[in-house]
Design an enzyme around this catalytic site. Structure first.
Site, PDB file in Angstrom:
ATOM      1  CG  ASP A  32      63.396  29.461 -29.683  1.00 59.45           C
ATOM      2  OD1 ASP A  32      64.145  29.057 -30.474  1.00 59.45           O
ATOM      3  OD2 ASP A  32      63.861  29.373 -28.502  1.00 59.45           O
ATOM      4  CB  ILE A  33      62.321  26.927 -25.125  1.00 56.86           C
ATOM      5  CG1 ILE A  33      61.913  26.471 -23.489  1.00 56.86           C
ATOM      6  CG2 ILE A  33      63.963  26.831 -25.008  1.00 56.86           C
ATOM      7  CD1 ILE A  33      62.050  25.030 -23.223  1.00 56.86           C
ATOM      8  CD  GLN A  95      72.555  23.923 -37.457  1.00 60.91           C
ATOM      9  OE1 GLN A  95      73.329  23.711 -38.326  1.00 60.91           O
ATOM     10  NE2 GLN A  95      71.683  22.725 -37.634  1.00 60.91           N
ATOM     11  CG  HIS A 101      66.123  25.374 -36.286  1.00 58.26           C
ATOM     12  ND1 HIS A 101      66.940  24.197 -36.123  1.00 58.26           N
ATOM     13  CD2 HIS A 101      66.677  26.398 -35.798  1.00 58.26           C
ATOM     14  CE1 HIS A 101      67.901  24.978 -35.590  1.00 58.26           C
ATOM     15  NE2 HIS A 101      67.818  26.118 -35.233  1.00 58.26           N
ATOM     16  CG  HIS A 103      65.644  30.934 -35.269  1.00 60.46           C
ATOM     17  ND1 HIS A 103      65.376  30.874 -33.668  1.00 60.46           N
ATOM     18  CD2 HIS A 103      66.686  30.488 -35.544  1.00 60.46           C
ATOM     19  CE1 HIS A 103      66.599  30.002 -33.387  1.00 60.46           C
ATOM     20  NE2 HIS A 103      67.186  29.722 -34.575  1.00 60.46           N
TER      21      HIS A 103
HETATM   22  P1  5GP Z   1      69.710  27.310 -33.145  1.00 59.31           P
HETATM   23  O1  5GP Z   1      70.600  28.140 -32.064  1.00 59.31           O
HETATM   24  O2  5GP Z   1      70.058  26.028 -33.387  1.00 59.31           O
HETATM   25  O3  5GP Z   1      69.675  28.250 -34.508  1.00 59.31           O
HETATM   26  O4  5GP Z   1      68.489  27.418 -32.570  1.00 59.31           O
HETATM   27  C1  5GP Z   1      68.003  26.480 -31.829  1.00 59.31           C
HETATM   28  C2  5GP Z   1      66.760  27.004 -30.965  1.00 59.31           C
HETATM   29  O5  5GP Z   1      65.987  25.867 -30.205  1.00 59.31           O
HETATM   30  C3  5GP Z   1      67.274  28.097 -29.989  1.00 59.31           C
HETATM   31  O6  5GP Z   1      66.624  29.237 -30.299  1.00 59.31           O
HETATM   32  C4  5GP Z   1      66.580  27.564 -28.620  1.00 59.31           C
HETATM   33  O7  5GP Z   1      66.070  28.368 -27.732  1.00 59.31           O
HETATM   34  C5  5GP Z   1      65.597  26.672 -29.087  1.00 59.31           C
HETATM   35  N1  5GP Z   1      65.334  25.398 -28.226  1.00 59.31           N
HETATM   36  C6  5GP Z   1      66.461  24.319 -27.777  1.00 59.31           C
HETATM   37  N2  5GP Z   1      65.795  23.706 -27.162  1.00 59.31           N
HETATM   38  C7  5GP Z   1      64.522  23.582 -27.198  1.00 59.31           C
HETATM   39  C8  5GP Z   1      63.523  23.044 -26.530  1.00 59.31           C
HETATM   40  O8  5GP Z   1      63.465  22.056 -25.739  1.00 59.31           O
HETATM   41  N3  5GP Z   1      61.968  23.448 -26.820  1.00 59.31           N
HETATM   42  C9  5GP Z   1      61.800  24.492 -27.619  1.00 59.31           C
HETATM   43  N4  5GP Z   1      60.713  25.137 -27.649  1.00 59.31           N
HETATM   44  N5  5GP Z   1      62.762  25.264 -28.156  1.00 59.31           N
HETATM   45  C10 5GP Z   1      64.052  24.769 -27.738  1.00 59.31           C
END
Ligand code: 5GP
Ligand code: ZN
Length: 142
Positions: A32-33, A95, A101, A103
């Site tokens: 994760d970035i 989300q 996905h 984590h």
């Molecule tokens: P959510 O908030 O949808 O559960 O998680 C999305 C995750 O994707 C976040 O933790 C965010 O840091 C990660 N993310 C968003 N854009 C990118 C990207 O371009 N590359 C990577 N490796 N992770 C990303």
């Protein structure tokens, strides 16, 4: 299969860079970035599915079936004290990317950057009330 406007589909296809951890026919795992804690890894199914509600059983089987081996690799690599596995569905739950996905977040101590508020309300519900809640869900299961 692939959604052209999906960030994670582009990562799977190598159109956007990522730090790959693992890949096979069904899943792709990468860093994760945001690295909430060091080693924070995302695992995604290669088949585009928006979130848990839209995920078919076969995709779920292949996807979730591979989580233990990625989790174990994180444990070996970083020797964390704990590991949280989190899946956010829809805006209120946090989300931000609409490709399913998980984590995998290794934990090091209480102040390592990850936390959530988990209020225990044991005393608020009788057994009968819990049974009623359970029934509401079970009658919706196909
Ligand atoms: P959510 O908030 O949808 O559960 O998680 C999305 C995750 O994707 C976040 O933790 C965010 O840091 C990660 N993310 C968003 N854009 C990118 C990207 O371009 N590359 C990577 N490796 N992770 C990303
Ligand atoms: Zn996608």
């Amino acid at each position: 299969m692939r959604h052209d406007d999906c960030l994670f589909c582009k990562i799977i296809d190598g159109e956007l860079p990522s730090a790959k951890v693992y890949e096979d026919k069904y899943v792709y795992a990468f860093m994760d970035i945001s690295q909430v804690t060091e080693g924070h890894t995302l695992v995604i199914p290669k088949k585009h599915t928006k979130n848990i509600y839209e995920t078919d059983e076969e995709t779920a089987k292949e996807f979730f079936g591979r989580i233990p081996k990625v989790a174990s690799a994180i444990k070996k690599a970083f020797n964390p004290v704990g590991l949280n596995i989190l899946n956010n569905n829809d805006i209120l739950a946090g989300q931000t990317v609409y490709h399913l996905h998980l984590h995998l977040i290794p934990r090091y101590d209480e102040h390592d950057g990850f936390g959530f508020n988990w209020q225990m309300k044991r005393d608020d519900y009788s057994q009968e009330e819990l049974n009623d809640l359970a029934k509401k869900i079970s009658k919706e299961i196909d």
